[in-house]
Design an enzyme around this catalytic site. Structure first.
Site, short mmCIF file in Angstrom:
data_model
loop_
_atom_site.label_atom_id
_atom_site.label_comp_id
_atom_site.label_asym_id
_atom_site.label_seq_id
_atom_site.Cartn_x
_atom_site.Cartn_y
_atom_site.Cartn_z
N SER A 83 5.99 -50.40 23.96
CA SER A 83 7.44 -50.24 23.89
C SER A 83 8.06 -50.81 25.16
O SER A 83 7.59 -50.55 26.26
CB SER A 83 7.81 -48.76 23.71
OG SER A 83 7.26 -47.97 24.75
N GLY A 100 11.61 -50.76 25.91
CA GLY A 100 13.00 -50.36 26.10
C GLY A 100 13.96 -51.26 25.37
O GLY A 100 13.77 -51.57 24.18
N ALA A 101 14.98 -51.75 26.06
CA ALA A 101 15.99 -52.61 25.44
C ALA A 101 15.42 -53.94 24.98
O ALA A 101 16.03 -54.64 24.18
CB ALA A 101 17.13 -52.84 26.41
N GLY A 111 12.72 -54.29 23.16
CA GLY A 111 12.04 -54.16 21.88
C GLY A 111 10.64 -53.62 22.00
O GLY A 111 10.37 -52.71 22.77
N GLY A 120 10.82 -43.45 22.96
CA GLY A 120 9.47 -43.96 22.73
C GLY A 120 8.67 -43.08 21.79
O GLY A 120 7.85 -43.58 21.01
N ASP A 121 8.92 -41.79 21.83
CA ASP A 121 8.24 -40.86 20.92
C ASP A 121 8.71 -41.08 19.49
O ASP A 121 7.92 -41.04 18.55
CB ASP A 121 8.49 -39.42 21.36
CG ASP A 121 8.16 -39.21 22.83
OD1 ASP A 121 7.20 -39.84 23.32
OD2 ASP A 121 8.85 -38.40 23.48
#
Length: 317
Positions: free
Chosen positions: A220, A222-223, A225, A251-252
């Protein structure tokens, strides 16, 4: 059934402020308390979509009782393992632009017997499950190879294991061959010992974890993708959010979306689901998990080709 293990769960208090000013007395605009911990959040997201899930958690102290009480009405089967120490309480301070500052306590120190009871509960609860998700940091007293031992037990029972952790716990788990690991950018960089500035860097680092034992890597970003790397190659996608409210638990939610869609689905379909769930979580206050009406699958974009030179826009913390 998807089972989650959260060895170090928490009560998550989210406080919304106009701006975080060090040393100042701030008046909150809003706040909430949610049951927390990575695995707990995965179960909450799955339950919000009507998926069968069971959460294995250590429970101790008044905080542990409150955690169990908050989980009870959410449609999650809870396998509570009694421990002597109190469940930790975390605080997230959220600013209007979505910037989040987290204060996480260490959590209770588990005895050897409590660790063994937690491991046994996870293995028993995962009997017949499609996935066992081992998530989060290890509490004080837990051995660094806890997730590795869990992987061996899960595979003996023909249950797939995903590990969402970092540092020595993640590295130890790789040696036991988990079916999936889900690091974020910082955790992936730590695992390979170098900074990751481009998509190509992420793909190469994820491929290293596959070579070291992981069945696949869902990274993951974040912004920026997420990237999915497995034996058949790499897939990249993104889902832009114009006005993030809180990144806590995103993220979960992403992992929950992947596991919910994974059974029998192509890798690209599971990644698209993960991106939609993760993006939806950032649009909600605190650590709320998205429900079906929160998703915007039309905002997800999967790329046919990964540009290895593409820089990552979000700066690592």
């Amino acid at each position: 059934m998807i089972v989650t293990l959260t060895p170090n769960p928490s009560l998550d208090r989210t406080v919304e402020v106009p701006a975080l000013v060090r040393g100042a007395v701030l008046r909150a605009r809003g706040g909430r308390v949610d049951p927390g911990g990575k695995g707990v959040n995965v179960s909450r997201a799955l339950a919000a979509h009507g998926r069968a899930t069971r959460a294995v958690v250590p429970v101790g102290g008044a905080e542990g009782a409150q955690l169990a009480a908050l989980l009870a009405p959410l449609g999650i089967e809870v396998h509570a393992v009694p421990v002597t120490g109190a469940v930790r309480a975390n605080v997230a301070v959220v600013e209007p632009d979505g910037t989040t500052t987290k204060l996480n306590e260490l959590g209770p120190c588990l005895s050897g017997d409590e660790v063994e009871a937690l491991l046994a509960a996870a293995v028993a609860s995962a009997d017949g499950a499609s996935w066992l998700a081992a998530c989060g940091s290890l509490p004080p007293g837990a051995p660094v190879d806890l997730y590795a031992r869990l992987a061996e037990a899960a595979h003996s029972a023909a249950t797939r294991l995903v590990v969402d952790s970092s540092g020595p716990a993640l590295l130890a788990a790789l040696e036991a061959g988990p079916d999936l690991v889900k690091p974020n950018r910082e955790e992936l960089a730590e695992a390979v010992g170098r900074p990751l500035g481009t998509l190509g860097d992420v793909v190469e680092a994820a491929a290293e974890l596959v070579a070291r034992g992981a069945g696949a890597v869902l990274a993951s970003l974040g912004a920026d993708g997420a990237v999915l790397v497995g034996p058949d190659g790499a897939t990249y996608g993104e889902s832009r959010v114009d006005r993030p409210v809180s990144t806590v638990g995103a993220g979960d939610a992403m992992l929950a979306g992947f596991l919910a869609a994974e059974a029998g689905a192509p890798a690209a379909t599971a990644l698209a689901s993960a991106l939609a769930w993760g993006a939806a979580a950032t649009c909600l206050p605190g650590s709320r998990m998205p429900a079906p009406h929160d998703l915007r699958p039309d905002a997800v974009r999967l790329h046919e080709r990964i540009d290895p030179a593409r820089p990552l826009e979000e700066q690592p913390r």
